[in-house]
Design an enzyme around this catalytic site. Sequence first.
Site, PDB file in Angstrom:
ATOM      1  N   ASP A   1       0.861  -1.190   0.000  1.00 25.49           N
ATOM      2  CA  ASP A   1       0.000   0.000   0.000  1.00 25.49           C
ATOM      3  C   ASP A   1       0.900   1.245   0.000  1.00 25.49           C
ATOM      4  O   ASP A   1       1.895   1.304   0.737  1.00 25.49           O
ATOM      5  CB  ASP A   1      -0.892  -0.015   1.252  1.00 25.49           C
TER       6      ASP A   1
ATOM      7  N   ASN B   1     -12.669  -3.885   2.994  1.00 25.17           N
ATOM      8  CA  ASN B   1     -13.660  -2.819   3.144  1.00 25.17           C
ATOM      9  C   ASN B   1     -14.665  -2.914   1.996  1.00 25.17           C
ATOM     10  O   ASN B   1     -14.274  -3.115   0.846  1.00 25.17           O
ATOM     11  CB  ASN B   1     -12.971  -1.451   3.127  1.00 25.17           C
TER      12      ASN B   1
ATOM     13  N   VAL C   1     -11.330   2.312  -3.194  1.00 25.28           N
ATOM     14  CA  VAL C   1     -10.973   1.822  -4.523  1.00 25.28           C
ATOM     15  C   VAL C   1     -11.892   0.638  -4.835  1.00 25.28           C
ATOM     16  O   VAL C   1     -11.895  -0.356  -4.091  1.00 25.28           O
ATOM     17  CB  VAL C   1      -9.490   1.397  -4.601  1.00 25.28           C
TER      18      VAL C   1
ATOM     19  N   HIS D   1      -6.645  -6.116   2.529  1.00 25.46           N
ATOM     20  CA  HIS D   1      -5.509  -5.499   3.203  1.00 25.46           C
ATOM     21  C   HIS D   1      -4.871  -6.547   4.122  1.00 25.46           C
ATOM     22  O   HIS D   1      -5.585  -7.202   4.884  1.00 25.46           O
ATOM     23  CB  HIS D   1      -5.962  -4.346   4.107  1.00 25.46           C
TER      24      HIS D   1
ATOM     25  N   HIS E   1     -10.155  -5.912  -2.955  1.00 22.09           N
ATOM     26  CA  HIS E   1      -8.802  -6.060  -2.398  1.00 22.09           C
ATOM     27  C   HIS E   1      -8.877  -6.445  -0.938  1.00 22.09           C
ATOM     28  O   HIS E   1      -9.812  -6.081  -0.224  1.00 22.09           O
ATOM     29  CB  HIS E   1      -7.979  -4.776  -2.564  1.00 22.09           C
TER      30      HIS E   1
ATOM     31  N   GLN F   1     -14.571   1.687   1.872  1.00 21.76           N
ATOM     32  CA  GLN F   1     -13.902   1.359   0.605  1.00 21.76           C
ATOM     33  C   GLN F   1     -13.715   2.612  -0.238  1.00 21.76           C
ATOM     34  O   GLN F   1     -14.648   3.407  -0.385  1.00 21.76           O
ATOM     35  CB  GLN F   1     -14.744   0.327  -0.167  1.00 21.76           C
TER      36      GLN F   1
HETATM   37  P1  5GP Z   1      -9.810   0.901   0.602  1.00 23.12           P
HETATM   38  O1  5GP Z   1      -9.944   2.214   1.324  1.00 23.12           O
HETATM   39  O2  5GP Z   1     -10.549   0.930  -0.722  1.00 23.12           O
HETATM   40  O3  5GP Z   1     -10.164  -0.310   1.418  1.00 23.12           O
HETATM   41  O4  5GP Z   1      -8.277   0.733   0.308  1.00 23.12           O
HETATM   42  C1  5GP Z   1      -7.617   1.312  -0.774  1.00 23.12           C
HETATM   43  C2  5GP Z   1      -6.147   1.332  -0.443  1.00 23.12           C
HETATM   44  O5  5GP Z   1      -5.445   1.555  -1.643  1.00 23.12           O
HETATM   45  C3  5GP Z   1      -5.747   2.435   0.544  1.00 23.12           C
HETATM   46  O6  5GP Z   1      -5.143   1.860   1.690  1.00 23.12           O
HETATM   47  C4  5GP Z   1      -4.779   3.295  -0.260  1.00 23.12           C
HETATM   48  O7  5GP Z   1      -3.696   3.764   0.518  1.00 23.12           O
HETATM   49  C5  5GP Z   1      -4.320   2.342  -1.346  1.00 23.12           C
HETATM   50  N1  5GP Z   1      -3.952   3.003  -2.606  1.00 23.12           N
HETATM   51  C6  5GP Z   1      -4.667   3.964  -3.258  1.00 23.12           C
HETATM   52  N2  5GP Z   1      -4.041   4.323  -4.388  1.00 23.12           N
HETATM   53  C7  5GP Z   1      -2.907   3.562  -4.452  1.00 23.12           C
HETATM   54  C8  5GP Z   1      -1.837   3.484  -5.405  1.00 23.12           C
HETATM   55  O8  5GP Z   1      -1.790   4.176  -6.425  1.00 23.12           O
HETATM   56  N3  5GP Z   1      -0.835   2.597  -5.145  1.00 23.12           N
HETATM   57  C9  5GP Z   1      -0.854   1.789  -4.031  1.00 23.12           C
HETATM   58  N4  5GP Z   1       0.179   0.946  -3.875  1.00 23.12           N
HETATM   59  N5  5GP Z   1      -1.848   1.843  -3.128  1.00 23.12           N
HETATM   60  C10 5GP Z   1      -2.860   2.722  -3.333  1.00 23.12           C
END
Ligand code: 5GP
Length: 114
Positions: A30, A87, A96, A102, A100, A94
């Site tokens: 991340d 998430n 993205v 974590h 996924h 969530q």
């Molecule tokens: P969510 O909030 O959807 O459960 O998690 C999305 C995760 O993707 C977040 O922890 C965020 O830091 C990570 N993330 C967002 N954009 C990027 C990216 O461009 N590269 C990487 N490696 N992680 C990302």
Amino acid sequence: MTETVFSKILSGEIPADIVFEDDQVLAFRDNNPKAPTHVLVIPRKPIPSIAETSDEDRELLGHCLRVCARVAEDAGVSEDGYRIVANIGSHGGQTVFHLHFHVLGGRRMTWPPG
Ligand code: 5GP
């Protein structure tokens, strides 16, 4: 499914620090880590979230979780323990919309999550 930052990582359009990959999944660090170890495990198949999976994804979901365990083992956090988080939707936090998991480790986690 619409393009996401993760589909761009899968296509190589955006670089990522990849720690594991096979024909079904990709695991990468991340870029805004919430723990000393913070890896994201994503299927190559474009599924927005667990809520949009079907019975045909059972094997893929199981594989994702096995890869989470492998990533944790490789990161050296297995013995002390770690957390796997998915998430889902806006109340789930969530951001993205490409499925996924974590993998968070390297520190003691709190419960319940905020
Ligand atoms: P969510 O909030 O959807 O459960 O998690 C999305 C995760 O993707 C977040 O922890 C965020 O830091 C990570 N993330 C967002 N954009 C990027 C990216 O461009 N590269 C990487 N490696 N992680 C990302």
